[in-house]
Design a protein around this motif. Structure first.
Motif, PDB file in Angstrom:
ATOM      1  N   LYS A 143       0.825  -1.207   0.000  1.00  0.00           N
ATOM      2  CA  LYS A 143       0.000   0.000   0.000  1.00  0.00           C
ATOM      3  C   LYS A 143       0.862   1.261   0.000  1.00  0.00           C
ATOM      4  CE  LYS A 143      -4.249  -1.773   2.051  1.00  0.00           C
ATOM      5  NZ  LYS A 143      -5.053  -1.389   0.846  1.00  0.00           N
ATOM      6  N   ILE A 144       2.006   1.228   0.707  1.00  0.00           N
ATOM      7  CA  ILE A 144       2.904   2.393   0.709  1.00  0.00           C
ATOM      8  C   ILE A 144       3.453   2.638  -0.690  1.00  0.00           C
ATOM      9  CG2 ILE A 144       5.150   3.220   1.507  1.00  0.00           C
ATOM     10  CD1 ILE A 144       4.547   2.012   4.216  1.00  0.00           C
ATOM     11  N   SER A 145       3.816   1.558  -1.386  1.00  0.00           N
ATOM     12  CA  SER A 145       4.345   1.697  -2.738  1.00  0.00           C
ATOM     13  C   SER A 145       3.300   2.296  -3.672  1.00  0.00           C
ATOM     14  CB  SER A 145       4.804   0.327  -3.253  1.00  0.00           C
ATOM     15  OG  SER A 145       5.266   0.418  -4.580  1.00  0.00           O
ATOM     16  N   GLU A 146       2.070   1.797  -3.593  1.00  0.00           N
ATOM     17  CA  GLU A 146       1.002   2.336  -4.438  1.00  0.00           C
ATOM     18  C   GLU A 146       0.695   3.793  -4.076  1.00  0.00           C
ATOM     19  OE1 GLU A 146      -2.286  -0.255  -3.969  1.00  0.00           O
ATOM     20  OE2 GLU A 146      -1.320  -1.975  -4.948  1.00  0.00           O
ATOM     21  N   TRP A 147       0.693   4.088  -2.784  1.00  0.00           N
ATOM     22  CA  TRP A 147       0.386   5.443  -2.337  1.00  0.00           C
ATOM     23  C   TRP A 147       1.422   6.442  -2.831  1.00  0.00           C
ATOM     24  CZ3 TRP A 147       2.712   9.107   0.792  1.00  0.00           C
ATOM     25  CH2 TRP A 147       1.893  10.148   1.231  1.00  0.00           C
ATOM     26  N   ARG A 148       2.675   6.069  -2.796  1.00  0.00           N
ATOM     27  CA  ARG A 148       3.730   6.972  -3.247  1.00  0.00           C
ATOM     28  C   ARG A 148       3.664   7.195  -4.754  1.00  0.00           C
ATOM     29  NH1 ARG A 148       8.600   4.798   0.712  1.00  0.00           N
ATOM     30  NH2 ARG A 148       8.163   6.268   2.432  1.00  0.00           N
ATOM     31  N   LYS A 149       3.258   6.177  -5.484  1.00  0.00           N
ATOM     32  CA  LYS A 149       3.076   6.367  -6.929  1.00  0.00           C
ATOM     33  C   LYS A 149       1.960   7.372  -7.207  1.00  0.00           C
ATOM     34  CE  LYS A 149       4.707   1.783  -8.328  1.00  0.00           C
ATOM     35  NZ  LYS A 149       4.310   0.475  -8.927  1.00  0.00           N
ATOM     36  N   SER A 150       0.862   7.246  -6.441  1.00  0.00           N
ATOM     37  CA  SER A 150      -0.252   8.187  -6.624  1.00  0.00           C
ATOM     38  C   SER A 150       0.159   9.602  -6.225  1.00  0.00           C
ATOM     39  CB  SER A 150      -1.452   7.740  -5.786  1.00  0.00           C
ATOM     40  OG  SER A 150      -1.880   6.443  -6.174  1.00  0.00           O
ATOM     41  N   LEU A 151       0.945   9.716  -5.146  1.00  0.00           N
ATOM     42  CA  LEU A 151       1.414  11.024  -4.711  1.00  0.00           C
ATOM     43  C   LEU A 151       2.326  11.644  -5.763  1.00  0.00           C
ATOM     44  CD1 LEU A 151       1.676  13.231  -2.533  1.00  0.00           C
ATOM     45  CD2 LEU A 151       3.567  11.908  -1.557  1.00  0.00           C
ATOM     46  N   LYS A 152       3.193  10.849  -6.339  1.00  0.00           N
ATOM     47  CA  LYS A 152       4.100  11.359  -7.362  1.00  0.00           C
ATOM     48  C   LYS A 152       3.333  11.831  -8.596  1.00  0.00           C
ATOM     49  CE  LYS A 152       8.342  10.074  -9.792  1.00  0.00           C
ATOM     50  NZ  LYS A 152       9.318   8.977 -10.049  1.00  0.00           N
ATOM     51  N   ALA A 154       0.176  12.901  -8.585  1.00  0.00           N
ATOM     52  CA  ALA A 154      -0.534  14.127  -8.221  1.00  0.00           C
ATOM     53  C   ALA A 154       0.427  15.305  -8.153  1.00  0.00           C
ATOM     54  CB  ALA A 154      -1.241  13.934  -6.884  1.00  0.00           C
ATOM     55  N   TRP A 155       1.636  15.061  -7.688  1.00  0.00           N
ATOM     56  CA  TRP A 155       2.641  16.124  -7.606  1.00  0.00           C
ATOM     57  C   TRP A 155       3.012  16.633  -8.999  1.00  0.00           C
ATOM     58  CZ3 TRP A 155       4.565  19.075  -3.865  1.00  0.00           C
ATOM     59  CH2 TRP A 155       5.749  19.772  -4.087  1.00  0.00           C
ATOM     60  N   ALA A 156       3.014  15.732  -9.958  1.00  0.00           N
ATOM     61  CA  ALA A 156       3.316  16.129 -11.339  1.00  0.00           C
ATOM     62  C   ALA A 156       2.246  17.070 -11.874  1.00  0.00           C
ATOM     63  CB  ALA A 156       3.437  14.895 -12.223  1.00  0.00           C
ATOM     64  N   THR A 157       0.978  16.825 -11.521  1.00  0.00           N
ATOM     65  CA  THR A 157      -0.092  17.724 -11.962  1.00  0.00           C
ATOM     66  C   THR A 157       0.047  19.113 -11.336  1.00  0.00           C
ATOM     67  OG1 THR A 157      -1.554  16.979 -10.180  1.00  0.00           O
ATOM     68  CG2 THR A 157      -1.676  15.791 -12.285  1.00  0.00           C
ATOM     69  N   LYS A 158       0.518  19.133 -10.084  1.00  0.00           N
ATOM     70  CA  LYS A 158       0.731  20.428  -9.431  1.00  0.00           C
ATOM     71  C   LYS A 158       1.846  21.202 -10.115  1.00  0.00           C
ATOM     72  CE  LYS A 158       2.144  22.611  -5.113  1.00  0.00           C
ATOM     73  NZ  LYS A 158       2.668  22.408  -3.751  1.00  0.00           N
ATOM     74  N   CYS A 159       2.931  20.478 -10.432  1.00  0.00           N
ATOM     75  CA  CYS A 159       4.059  21.137 -11.089  1.00  0.00           C
ATOM     76  C   CYS A 159       3.677  21.645 -12.489  1.00  0.00           C
ATOM     77  CB  CYS A 159       5.242  20.181 -11.190  1.00  0.00           C
ATOM     78  SG  CYS A 159       5.920  19.723  -9.578  1.00  0.00           S
ATOM     79  N   SER A 160       2.709  20.977 -13.100  1.00  0.00           N
ATOM     80  CA  SER A 160       2.260  21.411 -14.432  1.00  0.00           C
ATOM     81  C   SER A 160       1.318  22.604 -14.364  1.00  0.00           C
ATOM     82  CB  SER A 160       1.580  20.253 -15.171  1.00  0.00           C
ATOM     83  OG  SER A 160       0.403  19.865 -14.478  1.00  0.00           O
ATOM     84  N   GLY A 161       0.890  22.973 -13.160  1.00  0.00           N
ATOM     85  CA  GLY A 161       0.058  24.152 -12.995  1.00  0.00           C
ATOM     86  C   GLY A 161      -1.403  23.873 -12.699  1.00  0.00           C
ATOM     87  N   ASP A 162      -1.802  22.591 -12.641  1.00  0.00           N
ATOM     88  CA  ASP A 162      -3.208  22.247 -12.382  1.00  0.00           C
ATOM     89  C   ASP A 162      -3.408  22.122 -10.867  1.00  0.00           C
ATOM     90  OD1 ASP A 162      -5.782  21.395 -12.396  1.00  0.00           O
ATOM     91  OD2 ASP A 162      -5.488  19.707 -13.763  1.00  0.00           O
ATOM     92  N   HIS A 163      -3.613  23.231 -10.185  1.00  0.00           N
ATOM     93  CA  HIS A 163      -3.711  23.234  -8.724  1.00  0.00           C
ATOM     94  C   HIS A 163      -5.044  22.685  -8.233  1.00  0.00           C
ATOM     95  CE1 HIS A 163       0.040  25.444  -8.057  1.00  0.00           C
ATOM     96  NE2 HIS A 163      -0.291  26.176  -9.129  1.00  0.00           N
ATOM     97  N   LYS A 201       4.584  10.348   7.012  1.00  0.00           N
ATOM     98  CA  LYS A 201       4.329  11.736   7.375  1.00  0.00           C
ATOM     99  C   LYS A 201       4.164  12.550   6.096  1.00  0.00           C
ATOM    100  CE  LYS A 201       6.641  11.818  11.866  1.00  0.00           C
ATOM    101  NZ  LYS A 201       7.675  12.467  12.709  1.00  0.00           N
ATOM    102  N   TRP A 202       3.074  13.273   6.028  1.00  0.00           N
ATOM    103  CA  TRP A 202       2.737  14.011   4.817  1.00  0.00           C
ATOM    104  C   TRP A 202       3.829  15.020   4.447  1.00  0.00           C
ATOM    105  CZ3 TRP A 202      -0.471  13.757   0.862  1.00  0.00           C
ATOM    106  CH2 TRP A 202      -0.709  14.894   0.089  1.00  0.00           C
ATOM    107  N   GLU A 203       4.280  15.808   5.415  1.00  0.00           N
ATOM    108  CA  GLU A 203       5.287  16.829   5.140  1.00  0.00           C
ATOM    109  C   GLU A 203       6.604  16.217   4.667  1.00  0.00           C
ATOM    110  OE1 GLU A 203       3.574  16.558   7.851  1.00  0.00           O
ATOM    111  OE2 GLU A 203       2.215  18.288   7.813  1.00  0.00           O
ATOM    112  N   LYS A 204       6.973  15.103   5.274  1.00  0.00           N
ATOM    113  CA  LYS A 204       8.238  14.457   4.902  1.00  0.00           C
ATOM    114  C   LYS A 204       8.164  13.888   3.481  1.00  0.00           C
ATOM    115  CE  LYS A 204      10.581  12.314   8.025  1.00  0.00           C
ATOM    116  NZ  LYS A 204      11.080  11.327   9.018  1.00  0.00           N
ATOM    117  N   GLU A 205       7.026  13.305   3.132  1.00  0.00           N
ATOM    118  CA  GLU A 205       6.875  12.754   1.790  1.00  0.00           C
ATOM    119  C   GLU A 205       6.910  13.866   0.743  1.00  0.00           C
ATOM    120  OE1 GLU A 205       6.829   9.576   0.969  1.00  0.00           O
ATOM    121  OE2 GLU A 205       6.987   8.963   3.074  1.00  0.00           O
TER     122      GLU A 205
END
Length: 212
Positions: A143-152, A154-163, A201-205
């Motif tokens: 579950k941690i592995s899947e969660w980190r993939k989803s976070l990565k 989502a982070w890519a969408t933020k970096c692309s400007g889709d807040h 931890k959300w901030e650490k990730e």
């Protein structure tokens, strides 16, 4: 009756006086010049005993460290001696042709585990099962592995400007993070000592993603 008690009291007072006198004479004998000779003899005996103890302790050490009374014998010195002996033995071929060479190790029993737990684990293994904490460990890591993939992602969408999509994704990701941490908490309660794991931890990730 009173006469008898009086006599007993007199004898008791006489005995206490004689005891006091004998004690005083005994203590004065140690303060006399002859006691200094006895103290010297006792010191010599103590020195001889300490030297014998030092010799016995010295014999317990490897030959390379014997007789080094003035040097500090640290744990590092002992480790270095052991490593040197292992390397010398390897160079001389003493580890070749050992019994059981090339054969699989017998891991049927764990000498470091509790006998009752070891028996239980072997029964579970024969029946194709595993302890609950082992299965839970696999589930958490998956579950941690899947969660980190989803976070990565989502982070890519933020970096692309889709807040807006990032905000929606963070709500779901934080909910999943709490579920994972609940499983980690349960795992730490049932796992053997020394195998506990840390939660997310959300901030650490997010910090890991920012560094990349």
């Amino acid at each position: 009756m009173a006469t008898c008690l009086l006599r007993v009291g007199r004898f008791a007072s006489i005995d206490s006086r004689s005891l006091f006198v004998s004690t005083a004479s005994f203590s004065s004998s140690f303060s006399s010049p002859s006691s200094s000779g006895k103290s010297k003899t006792g010191k010599k005996l103590t020195d001889r005993l300490s030297s014998v103890i030092d010799a016995v302790n010295d014999r317990k050490l490897p030959p390379e460290l014997r007789g080094q009374h003035n040097n500090v014998r640290s744990e590092t010195d002992m480790i270095n001696v052991v490593e040197q002996r292992i390397w010398h033995s390897m160079e001389e071929g003493q580890f070749e042709n050992l019994p059981g060479k090339g054969k699989p190790l017998k891991l049927d029993t764990n000498p470091h585990a509790d006998p009752a737990e070891d028996t239980l684990y072997r029964i579970l293994l024969k029946n194709g099962c595993a302890p609950e904490w082992v299965e839970l460990n696999k589930e958490i890591r998956s579950k941690i592995s899947e969660w980190r993939k989803s976070l990565k992602k989502a982070w890519a969408t933020k970096c692309s400007g889709d807040h807006s999509e990032w905000v929606e994704s963070t709500e779901a990701l934080k909910s999943q993070l709490r579920e994972i941490n609940d499983k980690v908490f349960r795992y730490n309660l049932i796992v053997p000592f020394g195998r506990q794991m840390f939660g997310l931890k959300w901030e650490k990730e997010l910090g890991y993603l920012e560094e990349k």
